[in-house]
Design an enzyme around this catalytic site. Sequence first.
Site, short mmCIF file in Angstrom:
data_model
loop_
_atom_site.label_atom_id
_atom_site.label_comp_id
_atom_site.label_asym_id
_atom_site.label_seq_id
_atom_site.Cartn_x
_atom_site.Cartn_y
_atom_site.Cartn_z
N ARG A 36 0.73 -1.16 0.01
CA ARG A 36 0.08 -0.04 -0.16
C ARG A 36 0.93 1.25 0.03
NH1 ARG A 36 -4.94 -1.72 0.41
NH2 ARG A 36 -5.44 -3.92 1.48
N HIS A 180 -12.70 -12.01 -11.27
CA HIS A 180 -12.66 -11.07 -12.39
C HIS A 180 -13.25 -11.42 -13.55
CE1 HIS A 180 -8.71 -9.14 -10.51
NE2 HIS A 180 -9.90 -9.32 -9.41
#
Length: 279
Positions: A36, A180
């Site tokens: 992150r 996905h």
Amino acid sequence: MQIGCHVSISGSIDKAVDNAIERECSAFQIFTRNPRGWHVKELTKDDISNFKSKLKASKIDRFATCAHMPYLPNLASPKEDGFEKSVKTLIDEVERCALLGIPYLVTHLGSHLGIGEEEGIKRLVKGLTKAGETKNDVMILLENTAGQKNSVGSDFKQLGEIFNQLKPSKKFGVCFDTCHAFVSGYDLRTANKVKETFDEFDKYVGIKNLKILHLNDAKGDIGCNLDRHYHLGLGGIGEQGISSVVKFANKKKIPIILETPIDDERDDFENIKKAKEFA
């Protein structure tokens, strides 16, 4: 079968192998850094030797391991500074994988941020090609996307067009994510639909290029474009579909990596157990 999950490197990177063994994994995926942020801590000699020695001592095949790119890079970005930073991170990650002996690096394909798919794909191909020039045997795996706004690579035909532009070809492969694919419109709910979907994938991208399979059920329904992974068999894909995908991957000897949530419903241990039941 080679099956496992994304495991934590918290404490030190070699802890990933301990975490994989604890979960009875025969495959696993890691982030080599904090996913992150842009800041990266260099790998020490001890980090590298401890990771390699633990992996060698385990029963996990090196070719059933992969790393995943951090979240911030955007290889389709029209913003020059962001694009350059993203490509540098990709090259850094390829080199970190090489040091650790990890053969595959999975990357998201990014967002064109509104400049259009054609321009976004040009940027993406440029960035990937630059990273492909690194002198090591790490293969960069393109992951199909969930079809969110401004993304590229959710459609197999488009994914194949991107993939076929990349040189040298030996430096690139593909990672197939079931969540996905499903939320971008590919039906995976029955054995017949799983076969149809992988036949279409083979036509445009090539099963021979598929090196890692991300096995995730979907929080949303088919075609919703919601990238929310869910516990195996409990989401939109369901038990029959997930079971068929597991059998397909095993037959083709493709390592399976779970990226399922950890909550009151289930944890990694239970999802891996479920995947083995489906097999």
